[in-house]
Write an enzyme that holds these catalytic residues in place. Structure first.
Site, PDB file in Angstrom:
ATOM      1  N   ARG A 264      11.943  -2.874 -31.456  1.00 38.07           N
ATOM      2  CA  ARG A 264      12.245  -3.049 -32.881  1.00 38.07           C
ATOM      3  C   ARG A 264      11.134  -2.455 -33.726  1.00 38.07           C
ATOM      4  NH1 ARG A 264      14.854  -9.203 -32.785  1.00 38.07           N
ATOM      5  NH2 ARG A 264      16.327  -8.686 -31.118  1.00 38.07           N
ATOM      6  N   GLU A 351      11.144 -19.391 -34.138  1.00 35.68           N
ATOM      7  CA  GLU A 351      12.348 -18.973 -33.410  1.00 35.68           C
ATOM      8  C   GLU A 351      12.014 -18.399 -32.026  1.00 35.68           C
ATOM      9  OE1 GLU A 351      14.623 -15.918 -35.421  1.00 35.68           O
ATOM     10  OE2 GLU A 351      15.569 -15.325 -33.536  1.00 35.68           O
TER      11      GLU A 351
END
Length: 425
Positions: A264, A351
């Site tokens: 990413r 997360e």
RNA sequence: GGAGAGGUGGCUGAGUCCGGUUGAAAGCGCCGCACUCGAAAUGCGGUAUGCCCUUUAGUGGGCAUCGUGGGUUCAAAUCCCACCCUCUCCGCCA
């Protein structure tokens, strides 16, 4: 994505959903208008094409009968019709292009149970498992701890690749590999997923199938010579394996798991999580994907969440589950649960897994269908995906949560078989 | 990287040279019916997808699709161009 027909039939619902997400719904009206114009032209073109087809046959017959002059007359007429068709088709192509451009950028319709909210502060807490780290000393952040224990070498990572990359020497690498094996064993074993190893470079169509393209091109790495993309998650590879297929119902639900590195660019994340390995350009992840009948996706979503949790349960890491609010739910998802693990050095939950029900949204893009019974019409599947779980974040959560005053790190029982019985790192 | 072969319906496979009711032969598979106590075998019938219009309707009509995109033509699976993909052989390589 929505097909023009879906759009027509669900205008109100799509608009409401968009507003819940905090996005403008003005593009919808535009799409409806384009669709109307488009259909008008389609009707016109098809009428002309019908004439062309029937009269072409006549021309053939006339010629065969030797009636050349009659044929000539028709041919002249057809030439004019041909021009009209061409002109209308050009218009149609342009309208189609504009319409598709809008359709590809409309996010999925939110599930009714998704809480309304603007950002992650309004996510709904569902459950908390375990107790946050407690000790009579201040926990070290993983980059200090990892570096001190010889598990992490960020300086050398910087040297070869730059920021947001990591190097794991020795037992650090060993721990990463143990986690991957551990997760795959659980998911492919008792949780019933088929383990699959896939390419990490994929064609643009695959990225479009799962919804990364065209909207999120800036987040991805693309190879310039071949136009292939590095996957941001194995969801892309796993789901697109079944692109443009009509599945037999007895293979459903299809449950897949795979480990891949994920890439990413983190284009919009400047300044976020700049220290340590919380946010990397390349990280390992074990992914869970399910393809199923529409009526079973809700139940499978809960199963998938449970399967992701099973990893943290066994590693005995404290975590909580939240349902993402409307403004925080991703583009392709109708509903998403995040699993957040306790990070001692940050004194909060972060997360570590995101489990989404994408309903038929990706299936329509990727054309993944199933035939309920022989002879029946094919229907779009529902797709689900979730991290099962992010390995890099698990690695850092583990060393932070299991650190001791001495600086040693205890290996949780469940992982010891994967580290030759090692008790401390 | 070099040379060659090929991409047709769920599958196998005709048709492509010589363009004209060819959405496309045949076989297999699949579905329904008949025969049978049941099954097999056999016989008969059916069997692509998407879209547009129309209808009270599972109605009727139409268009598109033979790897993809263009072109030629009144008309293209069939002719021309470009691209993609697969396979075989050679070379190179983990």
């Amino acid at each position: 994505m929505f097909l023009p027909k879906n759009l027509r039939e669900n205008v109100a619902e799509i608009k409401i959903s968009l507003e819940k997400r905090g996005e403008s719904s003005s593009s919808i009206d535009q799409a409806i208008k384009l669709d109307e114009e488009r259909r008008e032209i389609i009707a016109e073109v098809e009428q002309l094409e019908h004439r062309r087809n029937t009269e072409s046959v006549q021309i053939g017959e006339l010629k065969a009968a030797g009636e050349e002059s009659k044929a000539e007359g028709l041919i002249e007429e057809m030439a004019r019709i041909k021009q009209q068709i061409q002109q209308l088709n050009d218009q149609l192509g342009e309208l189609d292009r504009q319409l598709e451009d809008i359709l590809l950028r409309i996010p999925n319709i939110l599930d009714e149970s998704v809480p309304i909210g603007a950002d992650n502060s309004e996510n709904r807490l569902e459950k908390q498992v375990g107790e946050p780290f407690k000790a009579d000393f201040d926990p070290l952040p993983h980059w200090e701890l990892g570096t001190a224990r010889g598990l992490l070498d960020l300086e050398r990572a910087q040297k070869i690749s730059g920021s947001r990359f990591s190097v794991l020497p020795g037992k650090g690498a060993r721990l990463e590999r143990a986690l991957i094996n551990f997760m795959l064993d659980i998911q492919s074993g008792e949780n019933g997923y088929q383990e699959i190893m896939t390419p990490v470079l994929v064609k643009p169509e695959a990225m479009e199938g799962t919804g990364q393209l065209p909207k999120f091109a800036a987040d991805m790495y693309r190879t310039t010579d071949d136009g292939l993309y590095l996957i941001p998650t194995a969801e892309v590879s796993l789901l697109n394996l079944y692109r443009e297929e009509i599945l037999s119902p007895d293979v459903l639900p299809l449950k897949l798991t795979g480990w891949t590195p994920c890439f990413r660019r983190e284009a919009g994340a400047h300044g976020k999580d700049t220290r340590g390995i919380m946010r990397q350009h390349q990280f390992n992840k074990v992914e869970l994907v399910a393809i199923c009948r529409p009526e079973e996706s809700e139940e499978l979503h809960n199963d998938l969440l449970g399967d992701a949790c099973s990893i943290l349960n066994r590693l005995e890491l404290p975590y909580r589950i939240v349902t993402l609010c409307s403004g925080d739910t991703g583009f392709s998802a109708a509903k998403t649960y995040d699993i957040e693990v306790w990070i001692p050095s940050q004194n909060r939950y972060r997360e570590i897994s995101s489990c989404s029900n994408c309903t038929a949204f990706q299936a329509r893009r990727a054309m993944i269908q199933y035939r309920p019974a022989p002879g029946e019409k094919a229907r779009y599947c529902h797709t689900l995906n979730g991290s099962g779980i992010a390995v890099g974040r698990c690695w850092l959560a583990l060393i932070e949560n299991y650190q001791e005053k001495t600086g040693e790190i205890t290996v949780p029982d469940a992982l010891r078989p994967y580290l030759d019985g090692l008790k401390k790192l």
